[in-house]
Design a protein around this motif. Structure first.
Motif, PDB file in Angstrom:
ATOM      1  N   LYS A 102       5.659 -10.419  16.280  1.00  0.00           N
ATOM      2  CA  LYS A 102       4.665 -10.106  17.306  1.00  0.00           C
ATOM      3  C   LYS A 102       4.814 -11.005  18.529  1.00  0.00           C
ATOM      4  CE  LYS A 102       1.409  -8.194  13.968  1.00  0.00           C
ATOM      5  NZ  LYS A 102       0.238  -8.463  13.100  1.00  0.00           N
ATOM      6  N   GLN A 103       5.122 -12.266  18.316  1.00  0.00           N
ATOM      7  CA  GLN A 103       5.281 -13.187  19.432  1.00  0.00           C
ATOM      8  C   GLN A 103       6.472 -12.820  20.312  1.00  0.00           C
ATOM      9  OE1 GLN A 103       5.617 -16.761  17.107  1.00  0.00           O
ATOM     10  NE2 GLN A 103       3.544 -17.472  17.638  1.00  0.00           N
ATOM     11  N   THR A 104       7.557 -12.392  19.683  1.00  0.00           N
ATOM     12  CA  THR A 104       8.798 -12.138  20.417  1.00  0.00           C
ATOM     13  C   THR A 104       8.952 -10.693  20.858  1.00  0.00           C
ATOM     14  OG1 THR A 104      10.043 -11.645  18.395  1.00  0.00           O
ATOM     15  CG2 THR A 104       9.969 -13.959  19.119  1.00  0.00           C
ATOM     16  N   GLY A 105       8.140  -9.801  20.293  1.00  0.00           N
ATOM     17  CA  GLY A 105       8.299  -8.387  20.593  1.00  0.00           C
ATOM     18  C   GLY A 105       9.495  -7.760  19.905  1.00  0.00           C
ATOM     19  N   ASN A 106      10.058  -8.446  18.912  1.00  0.00           N
ATOM     20  CA  ASN A 106      11.180  -7.925  18.124  1.00  0.00           C
ATOM     21  C   ASN A 106      10.704  -7.543  16.737  1.00  0.00           C
ATOM     22  OD1 ASN A 106      13.390  -8.387  20.006  1.00  0.00           O
ATOM     23  ND2 ASN A 106      13.054 -10.576  19.627  1.00  0.00           N
ATOM     24  N   ARG A 107      11.285  -6.511  16.176  1.00  0.00           N
ATOM     25  CA  ARG A 107      10.972  -6.163  14.800  1.00  0.00           C
ATOM     26  C   ARG A 107      11.544  -7.211  13.847  1.00  0.00           C
ATOM     27  NH1 ARG A 107       9.205  -1.266  13.401  1.00  0.00           N
ATOM     28  NH2 ARG A 107       8.384  -2.556  11.721  1.00  0.00           N
ATOM     29  N   GLY A 281       2.361  -5.773   0.924  1.00  0.00           N
ATOM     30  CA  GLY A 281       3.276  -6.549   0.096  1.00  0.00           C
ATOM     31  C   GLY A 281       4.648  -5.919  -0.026  1.00  0.00           C
ATOM     32  N   MET A 282       4.716  -4.579   0.064  1.00  0.00           N
ATOM     33  CA  MET A 282       5.995  -3.882  -0.065  1.00  0.00           C
ATOM     34  C   MET A 282       6.799  -3.910   1.227  1.00  0.00           C
ATOM     35  SD  MET A 282       5.540  -2.897  -3.181  1.00  0.00           S
ATOM     36  CE  MET A 282       4.115  -3.973  -3.503  1.00  0.00           C
ATOM     37  N   ALA A 283       6.117  -3.987   2.377  1.00  0.00           N
ATOM     38  CA  ALA A 283       6.775  -3.784   3.675  1.00  0.00           C
ATOM     39  C   ALA A 283       7.990  -4.691   3.885  1.00  0.00           C
ATOM     40  CB  ALA A 283       5.757  -3.952   4.798  1.00  0.00           C
ATOM     41  N   PRO A 284       7.877  -6.012   3.703  1.00  0.00           N
ATOM     42  CA  PRO A 284       9.071  -6.837   3.889  1.00  0.00           C
ATOM     43  C   PRO A 284      10.147  -6.557   2.845  1.00  0.00           C
ATOM     44  CG  PRO A 284       7.217  -8.159   3.126  1.00  0.00           C
ATOM     45  CD  PRO A 284       6.675  -6.823   3.458  1.00  0.00           C
ATOM     46  N   LEU A 311       2.472   2.255   3.914  1.00  0.00           N
ATOM     47  CA  LEU A 311       3.824   2.785   3.962  1.00  0.00           C
ATOM     48  C   LEU A 311       3.789   4.296   3.759  1.00  0.00           C
ATOM     49  CD1 LEU A 311       5.836   0.209   1.822  1.00  0.00           C
ATOM     50  CD2 LEU A 311       6.032   0.548   4.292  1.00  0.00           C
ATOM     51  N   ARG A 312       4.728   4.980   4.321  1.00  0.00           N
ATOM     52  CA  ARG A 312       4.859   6.417   4.110  1.00  0.00           C
ATOM     53  C   ARG A 312       5.752   6.667   2.903  1.00  0.00           C
ATOM     54  NH1 ARG A 312       8.585  10.079   7.989  1.00  0.00           N
ATOM     55  NH2 ARG A 312       8.620  11.984   6.741  1.00  0.00           N
ATOM     56  N   TYR A 313       5.219   7.414   1.942  1.00  0.00           N
ATOM     57  CA  TYR A 313       5.970   7.852   0.768  1.00  0.00           C
ATOM     58  C   TYR A 313       6.069   9.370   0.811  1.00  0.00           C
ATOM     59  CZ  TYR A 313       5.489   3.217  -1.384  1.00  0.00           C
ATOM     60  OH  TYR A 313       5.564   1.871  -1.660  1.00  0.00           O
ATOM     61  N   GLU A 314       7.259   9.880   0.545  1.00  0.00           N
ATOM     62  CA  GLU A 314       7.467  11.324   0.554  1.00  0.00           C
ATOM     63  C   GLU A 314       8.432  11.669  -0.564  1.00  0.00           C
ATOM     64  OE1 GLU A 314       9.630  14.276   3.623  1.00  0.00           O
ATOM     65  OE2 GLU A 314       7.905  13.207   4.461  1.00  0.00           O
ATOM     66  N   ASP A 315       7.954  12.424  -1.563  1.00  0.00           N
ATOM     67  CA  ASP A 315       8.743  12.685  -2.768  1.00  0.00           C
ATOM     68  C   ASP A 315       9.192  11.340  -3.346  1.00  0.00           C
ATOM     69  OD1 ASP A 315       8.413  15.452  -2.544  1.00  0.00           O
ATOM     70  OD2 ASP A 315      10.078  15.599  -1.131  1.00  0.00           O
ATOM     71  N   SER A 316      10.515  11.116  -3.488  1.00  0.00           N
ATOM     72  CA  SER A 316      10.992   9.854  -4.068  1.00  0.00           C
ATOM     73  C   SER A 316      11.333   8.810  -3.022  1.00  0.00           C
ATOM     74  CB  SER A 316      12.236  10.126  -4.930  1.00  0.00           C
ATOM     75  OG  SER A 316      11.913  10.935  -6.043  1.00  0.00           O
ATOM     76  N   LEU A 322       5.715   0.687   9.712  1.00  0.00           N
ATOM     77  CA  LEU A 322       5.409   0.725  11.137  1.00  0.00           C
ATOM     78  C   LEU A 322       4.929  -0.655  11.577  1.00  0.00           C
ATOM     79  CD1 LEU A 322       3.489   4.138  11.250  1.00  0.00           C
ATOM     80  CD2 LEU A 322       5.865   3.699  11.937  1.00  0.00           C
ATOM     81  N   PRO A 323       5.074  -0.996  12.853  1.00  0.00           N
ATOM     82  CA  PRO A 323       4.625  -2.311  13.331  1.00  0.00           C
ATOM     83  C   PRO A 323       3.153  -2.579  13.059  1.00  0.00           C
ATOM     84  CG  PRO A 323       6.001  -1.242  14.985  1.00  0.00           C
ATOM     85  CD  PRO A 323       5.733  -0.212  13.914  1.00  0.00           C
ATOM     86  N   ALA A 324       2.345  -1.537  13.018  1.00  0.00           N
ATOM     87  CA  ALA A 324       0.906  -1.732  12.784  1.00  0.00           C
ATOM     88  C   ALA A 324       0.627  -2.258  11.378  1.00  0.00           C
ATOM     89  CB  ALA A 324       0.163  -0.423  12.996  1.00  0.00           C
ATOM     90  N   LEU A 325       1.580  -2.073  10.456  1.00  0.00           N
ATOM     91  CA  LEU A 325       1.405  -2.588   9.101  1.00  0.00           C
ATOM     92  C   LEU A 325       1.945  -4.001   9.000  1.00  0.00           C
ATOM     93  CD1 LEU A 325       0.743  -2.327   6.066  1.00  0.00           C
ATOM     94  CD2 LEU A 325       3.004  -1.229   5.786  1.00  0.00           C
ATOM     95  N   TRP A 326       3.221  -4.158   9.355  1.00  0.00           N
ATOM     96  CA  TRP A 326       3.882  -5.488   9.222  1.00  0.00           C
ATOM     97  C   TRP A 326       5.212  -5.460   9.954  1.00  0.00           C
ATOM     98  CZ3 TRP A 326       8.561  -7.317   7.466  1.00  0.00           C
ATOM     99  CH2 TRP A 326       8.647  -8.696   7.271  1.00  0.00           C
ATOM    100  N   GLY A 327       5.555  -6.596  10.518  1.00  0.00           N
ATOM    101  CA  GLY A 327       6.910  -6.806  11.022  1.00  0.00           C
ATOM    102  C   GLY A 327       7.307  -6.068  12.262  1.00  0.00           C
TER     103      GLY A 327
END
Length: 327
Positions: A102-107, A281-284, A311-316, A322-327
């Motif tokens: 968030k500080q650097t604007g980089n993912r 917890g899963m995002a990173p 997180l988005r889960y679709e089938d398997s 997304l940045p709004a969640l983490w990272g």
């Protein structure tokens, strides 16, 4: 750099119950660490695990011991030296990754010098139960490409066969959670081979790994409870074919990336797993799991409710955060 740190405890109901060889639970309790610089705030989540001597209170206390250093601007590498591997360091480490993004604007994946992440095929967990109940649960998820099946009793043959019959097309990871013994190991290995199991996770108690050197392993075997940090790897090479890297064991993404690279040098396959936690917890771990041989990041799918956004889960598939969640 002056920072402020705060912690919180949250409880998320599990859909039904989650059962392994060590017992059942109906709630996922997580600790979050928030680190802010006045303009930006980073957040990380961990799941204290009793098997490793952790409780909610012990993790909160461990984070509190390093408050002064966190608020004074500690970086991730210094954090790795200042705290031991485990859930507490995971929450702080992931909060620092998120804060820097968030500080650097980089993912976060850019900060980690990783390629842009893609969707991954994740396992879905089948809880331990009687063979008929496990077969019924498996049948509901037989459309999934990869299943992780909890076993760990003195006679799992009927469970393995029942699950395979209920999901003839799915790849199967079998997780014994240290539940097998010297006496039944070879028998269970043979049943796994007969049933087309893809991977067997931690069949023996940690510390009993040496037996794996003297028994035929017809199916690849993965270390979980036996491996926590990079320094554990050399003694496991030759005994195991793969290692399960979990952020709550390694103490964060920083150490997990280091362990992943070291495991590859030792020709160990990589599995990226999780505790039962939320999408935060899963995002990173989704970043860590890029290119892994096996991915088991289904924690949020086992919950009755998750974070928003999650997180988005679709089938398997599980998709990158997304940045709004983490990272």
């Amino acid at each position: 750099m002056t920072r402020l740190m705060k912690t919180a405890v949250e409880h998320f109901p599990i859909a039904g119950s989650f059962t392994i060889s060590r017992g059942s639970k109906t709630t996922a309790s997580v600790v979050t660490c928030h680190v802010s610089d006045g303009g930006f705030a980073g957040i990380g989540e961990c799941v204290p695990y009793a098997r490793y001597g952790e409780t909610i209170d012990s993790v909160l206390a461990e984070i509190e011991t390093i408050r002064t250093q966190i608020e004074a601007g500690i970086d991730r590498q210094t954090l790795r030296e200042a705290m031991k591997a485990g859930a507490a360091r995971n929450a702080v480490d992931c909060a620092l990754w998120d804060l820097e993004a968030k500080q650097t604007g980089n993912r976060a994946f850019t900060l980690a010098r990783l390629s842009e992440p893609a969707a991954l095929t994740t396992a879905y967990t089948i809880s331990l139960g009687e063979p008929e109940a496990m077969a019924a649960q498996t049948a509901q998820y037989a459309h999934r490409a990869l299943l992780k099946v909890k076993v760990g009793t003195t006679d799992d043959a009927s469970r393995i066969r029942a699950v395979r019959a209920a999901a003839p097309k799915s790849a199967i990871i079998l997780d014994a959670n240290e539940g097998w013994t010297d006496d039944n190991l070879a028998y269970h290995f043979a049943v796994c081979a007969e049933s087309g199991v893809s991977l067997i996770e931690q069949p023996l108690p940690a510390g009993r790994d040496g037996l794996l050197a003297s028994v035929h392993r017809p199916v690849p075997v993965c270390a979980d409870e036996s491996v926590h940090k990079t320094e554990d790897l050399p003694k496991l090479a030759g005994l195991y074919d793969a290692v399960n890297i979990k952020l709550d064991k390694t103490g964060g993404l920083t150490e997990a990336l280091r362990m992943r690279d070291a495991a590859r040098v030792l020709n160990l396959q990589i599995m990226v797993g999780c505790m039962v936690g939320t999408s935060l917890g899963m995002a990173p771990a989704v970043l860590l799991a890029q290119g892994a041989d096996f991915v088991d990041l289904d924690g949020p799918l086992l919950l009755a409710r998750d974070r928003e956004p999650g997180l988005r889960y679709e089938d398997s598939l599980v998709f990158p955060p997304l940045p709004a969640l983490w990272g």
